[in-house]
Design an enzyme around this catalytic site. Structure first.
Site, PDB file in Angstrom:
ATOM      1  N   HIS A 260       7.607  -7.862  -1.400  1.00 15.19           N
ATOM      2  CA  HIS A 260       7.238  -7.419  -0.233  1.00 15.19           C
ATOM      3  C   HIS A 260       8.358  -7.776   0.970  1.00 15.19           C
ATOM      4  O   HIS A 260       7.903  -7.275   1.972  1.00 15.19           O
ATOM      5  CB  HIS A 260       5.656  -7.286   0.342  1.00 15.19           C
TER       6      HIS A 260
ATOM      7  N   LYS B 250       0.789  -1.269   0.049  1.00 16.84           N
ATOM      8  CA  LYS B 250       0.114   0.007  -0.118  1.00 16.84           C
ATOM      9  C   LYS B 250       0.989   1.219  -0.116  1.00 16.84           C
ATOM     10  O   LYS B 250       0.357   2.392   0.352  1.00 16.84           O
ATOM     11  CB  LYS B 250      -0.936   0.002   1.268  1.00 16.84           C
ATOM     12  N   CYS B 251       2.014   1.230  -0.588  1.00 17.86           N
ATOM     13  CA  CYS B 251       2.868   2.197  -0.538  1.00 17.86           C
ATOM     14  C   CYS B 251       3.176   2.744  -2.006  1.00 17.86           C
ATOM     15  O   CYS B 251       4.358   3.531  -2.344  1.00 17.86           O
ATOM     16  CB  CYS B 251       4.196   2.040   0.165  1.00 17.86           C
TER      17      CYS B 251
ATOM     18  N   THR C  12       3.056   0.290  -4.723  1.00 13.52           N
ATOM     19  CA  THR C  12       3.831  -0.841  -5.632  1.00 13.52           C
ATOM     20  C   THR C  12       3.194  -0.964  -6.950  1.00 13.52           C
ATOM     21  O   THR C  12       4.024  -1.089  -8.002  1.00 13.52           O
ATOM     22  CB  THR C  12       3.344  -2.071  -4.904  1.00 13.52           C
ATOM     23  N   THR C  13       1.892  -0.682  -7.293  1.00 12.62           N
ATOM     24  CA  THR C  13       1.496  -0.989  -8.350  1.00 12.62           C
ATOM     25  C   THR C  13       1.815   0.137  -9.242  1.00 12.62           C
ATOM     26  O   THR C  13       2.164  -0.061 -10.365  1.00 12.62           O
ATOM     27  CB  THR C  13      -0.259  -0.708  -8.088  1.00 12.62           C
TER      28      THR C  13
ATOM     29  N   SER D 110      -4.660   3.292   3.721  1.00 12.44           N
ATOM     30  CA  SER D 110      -4.736   2.548   2.372  1.00 12.44           C
ATOM     31  C   SER D 110      -4.925   1.134   2.610  1.00 12.44           C
ATOM     32  O   SER D 110      -5.591   0.396   2.094  1.00 12.44           O
ATOM     33  CB  SER D 110      -3.590   2.829   1.382  1.00 12.44           C
TER      34      SER D 110
HETATM   35  P1  A3P Z   1      -4.956   4.830  -1.787  1.00 14.74           P
HETATM   36  O1  A3P Z   1      -5.363   3.650  -1.120  1.00 14.74           O
HETATM   37  O2  A3P Z   1      -4.281   5.824  -0.730  1.00 14.74           O
HETATM   38  O3  A3P Z   1      -5.710   5.325  -2.746  1.00 14.74           O
HETATM   39  P2  A3P Z   1       0.039  -0.653  -3.647  1.00 14.74           P
HETATM   40  O4  A3P Z   1       0.066  -0.412  -5.108  1.00 14.74           O
HETATM   41  O5  A3P Z   1       1.427  -0.759  -2.802  1.00 14.74           O
HETATM   42  O6  A3P Z   1      -1.024  -1.682  -3.113  1.00 14.74           O
HETATM   43  O7  A3P Z   1      -0.415   0.780  -3.171  1.00 14.74           O
HETATM   44  C1  A3P Z   1      -1.961   1.167  -3.448  1.00 14.74           C
HETATM   45  C2  A3P Z   1      -1.968   2.792  -3.267  1.00 14.74           C
HETATM   46  O8  A3P Z   1      -1.327   3.239  -4.301  1.00 14.74           O
HETATM   47  C3  A3P Z   1      -3.491   3.035  -3.341  1.00 14.74           C
HETATM   48  O9  A3P Z   1      -3.249   4.453  -2.427  1.00 14.74           O
HETATM   49  C4  A3P Z   1      -3.719   3.308  -4.783  1.00 14.74           C
HETATM   50  O10 A3P Z   1      -4.770   4.215  -4.985  1.00 14.74           O
HETATM   51  C5  A3P Z   1      -2.378   4.190  -5.062  1.00 14.74           C
HETATM   52  N1  A3P Z   1      -2.131   4.080  -6.352  1.00 14.74           N
HETATM   53  C6  A3P Z   1      -2.324   2.990  -7.380  1.00 14.74           C
HETATM   54  N2  A3P Z   1      -2.018   3.444  -8.652  1.00 14.74           N
HETATM   55  C7  A3P Z   1      -1.552   4.596  -8.714  1.00 14.74           C
HETATM   56  C8  A3P Z   1      -1.007   5.467  -9.578  1.00 14.74           C
HETATM   57  N3  A3P Z   1      -0.894   5.028 -11.069  1.00 14.74           N
HETATM   58  N4  A3P Z   1      -0.469   6.764  -9.179  1.00 14.74           N
HETATM   59  C9  A3P Z   1      -0.816   7.067  -7.986  1.00 14.74           C
HETATM   60  N5  A3P Z   1      -1.142   6.399  -6.896  1.00 14.74           N
HETATM   61  C10 A3P Z   1      -1.692   5.057  -7.000  1.00 14.74           C
END
Ligand code: A3P
Length: 330
Positions: free
Chosen positions: A134, A70-71, A73-74, A165
């Site tokens: 992770h 949730k930082c 990654t995606t 998140s």
């Molecule tokens: P929020 O829940 O605050 O919206 P991870 O990918 O590590 O699981 O992190 C998910 C967080 O990254 C979520 O935050 C998500 O909305 C955000 N996120 C996903 N894609 C993104 C992008 N293209 N640009 C910025 N933030 C993104």
């Protein structure tokens, strides 16, 4: 070769006292304590295999994206994939893989893949491979961390936004998880891949030992590039340039001229990725979480909508106590 998942380890692998079975479970989140880190129970067979050298053989040129969940990654997966694959797949191409596949399908989690018995898929990827994890730095095998042929890109985020998140994410399988419980778990170091301070400091300290601000390798270690979600939000283009230099694929003058960096930033923007059908329908193949749950809101500061002033104050004090003296300002 399809490596079958190993059974759960019976012994404490943490190198601690070794007094019997040191795994501890948390039914509320489906996590287990493994070598001092709370991980999803299903990842442990893969982590053990990777540590034992059975599930994954590092290769020259490997780039590993590491993060606490949730930082960002995606987003990092999308940016790194678009950057490293831009020769074969120009980011503005109408048939770009990121328009047809989720970032998680383009860049697999090593421990999830190996746990699932699909280790051979990692072997089959062409070099330079782009992988993710992770796993905390301390649990990565020396074949990665002590390998100057591997590179590690880490992303972290304001931990207060990470809590929020994470709470939204974990409510998909566990709708009864309250924000208060999530907050307490995190403060106790028991959020997913926690303690989060150990996760962050492990990569931060590894990156600090590198010379130069972009983690140029010591001859005996994998280089670590430490990125921050908030800085990427502020200036995505320059962070993409930094990433490209780090992986040894800097943008040429011709690419700068034709705005390739902007195309990558646009392709990987929250607005673009979250609007794609492929990131909406169904679960991510390897993680089984709904695809749309990886794109909730994006941005900075949602903690203000969830934490009371007392909670925020307590959390700031925790950050201060854990990161004081590290040189990392969170
Ligand atoms: P929020 O829940 O605050 O919206 P991870 O990918 O590590 O699981 O992190 C998910 C967080 O990254 C979520 O935050 C998500 O909305 C955000 N996120 C996903 N894609 C993104 C992008 N293209 N640009 C910025 N933030 C993104």
């Amino acid at each position: 070769r399809h490596d079958p998942p190993l059974p759960l380890p019976k012994k404490d692998h943490s190198g601690g006292d070794g007094d019997g079975d040191a795994l501890t479970s948390n039914p509320m989140t489906g996590q287990r304590l493994y070598q001092g880190t709370w991980v999803m129970e299903g990842w442990i067979p893969g982590i053990v295999q990777i540590q034992n050298g059975g599930g994954f053989t590092p290769r020259r040129g490997d780039v590993i994206l590491a993060s606490p969940p949730k930082c960002g990654t995606t987003w990092l997966k999308a940016l790194a994939f678009a950057t490293m694959a831009r020769g074969a797949h120009p980011p503005a191409a109408p048939d770009h893989p990121l328009l047809r596949h989720t970032p998680h399908d383009c860049v697999p989690f090593m421990e999830v893949i190996v746990s699932g018995g699909w280790g051979s898929k990692l072997d089959a990827l062409p070099s330079p491979r782009l992988l993710s994890t992770h796993m905390p730095y301390s649990t990565l095998p020396a074949s990665i961390t002590k390998n100057p042929d591997c590179k590690i890109v880490y992303i972290c985020r304001d931990p207060k936004d990470m809590v929020v998140s994470m709470w939204h994410f974990l409510r998909h399988p566990r709708p009864n998880l309250s924000f208060n419980d999530m907050f307490e778990l995190t403060c106790e170091g028991r959020s997913l891949c926690g303690p989060f301070w150990d996760h962050i400091l492990g990569y931060w300290n590894a990156g600090k030992t590198m010379s130069g601000d972009e983690g140029q390798p010591e001859m005996t270690s994998a280089a670590v590039l430490f990125l921050r979600y908030e800085e990427m939000i502020k200036d995505p283009a320059n962070n993409v340039r930094k990433l490209a230099r780090f992986v040894g694929q800097p943008f040429s003058a011709a690419e700068e001229e034709t705005k390739v960096v902007d195309d990558i930033v646009d392709l990987c923007s929250f607005e673009k990725l979250s609007s794609l059908k492929v990131n909406k329908a169904g679960p991510v193949v390897f993680t089984k979480y709904p695809r749309e749950s990886y794109f909730r809101r994006g941005g900075v500061g949602d903690w203000m909508n969830h934490m009371t002033p007392e909670m925020a104050h307590r959390f700031d004090a925790l950050l201060q106590s854990k990161f004081h003296g590290s040189g990392l300002d969170l």
